[in-house]
Design a protein around this motif. Sequence first.
Motif: not given
Length: 399
Positions: A41, A45, A247, A255, A300, A303
């Motif tokens: 991930l 990103g 993702t 995402w 999150t 990323m």
Amino acid sequence: MNHALAAEHSRRVSVPLVAAALLLLGALSLLGVVSARQAGLFIVGGLLGVSLYHASFGFTSAWRVFIRDRRGAGLRAQMIMLAVAVLLFFPALGQGTLWGHSVEGFVSPLSVSVLVGAFIFGIGMQMGGGCASGTLFTVGGGNARMLVTMLFFIIGSVIATQHLDWWFALPGLKPISLVNELGVLPAIVLNLLVFAGVYALTLWLERRRHGQEAASDRAPFSWQRLCDGPWPLIWGALALAVLNFATLALAGRPWGVTSAFALWGAKAFQGMGGDVTGWAFWQTPANAAALANPVWDDITSVMNVGVMLGALLAAGLAGKFAPNLRIPLRSLMAAVLGGLLLGYGARLAYGCNIGAYFSGIASGSLHGWLWVFAAFFGNAVGVRIRPFFFPAERVCAKA
């Protein structure tokens, strides 16, 4: 002159090398400390950051140019991005699994808080000079002003989490998934018809204003352009759709961006002696766990860092990494105000231009369409306010 050229060459070589090294080191560290999924991930990103930067894929500028000048290339690219995403997402979400792993979309309520939050976020987009993804990739690309926007984006996000129990108690409808309500194929057809309608409408309005649409970039593919940029918008649209799907495959959900800003701000606030654990938002199991765990466990957050490093890599490859710390006072004021509105609005609206708009619509959530409606009007207000903070735009408008 020779000294200046030597310094430019050194920066052109060193910036991408540093960015690539950080991406590799980060991925290896996550592989050892967290998991292969988290490392993957992080790389996704990074690829998102490269795509956003090289394609200059800005939601904020695309909406502003359409509202002010009726130029719709950016909006049409967004419709292509959404169409590809829907074709990829809906079959997987309808089945509930992807390559043997469970997946679910971002499906949120339709509520007063979404209308207010998205409208506020829309104004913030034009004041701050970027959206959620735009803030990340411009910061990574060396834009010092956007560092200010991101700082106040984080502050606004934390402030919102203190009030969310009140906002979420306002009237609203339950979450509605078009995939679940209509079925996969009808939901795909309906969405594609809407995307085609928006695409055609922007063409008609642009031709009505200007006689014809602006010439698009049809330069042939080359590996050098893929690495160094700039990309045509269509490349960016396709890349973002595919990487969002990656993702979904790795994380089990699409995402998102802004939940990490709230988390970073809450952790910083607690580090300074504050306490957010009594706020309802941070008492839900998922948010409480994120607050208690290391930040590198948060999907999150990982990323987002990847996006910034990917943009740094792209800026270095393009030879455009040149931070400028000179920020006019009015522009600085707009960055502060815009960041606060972006952070506060995103939390009220269950997400931003990525989590609510892009990933929400790709998830089949009606909430995503409500977000677009309110955010577009917020952008229209923001476009009217911008000339006070950016006088050059007032001159251009008069011309």
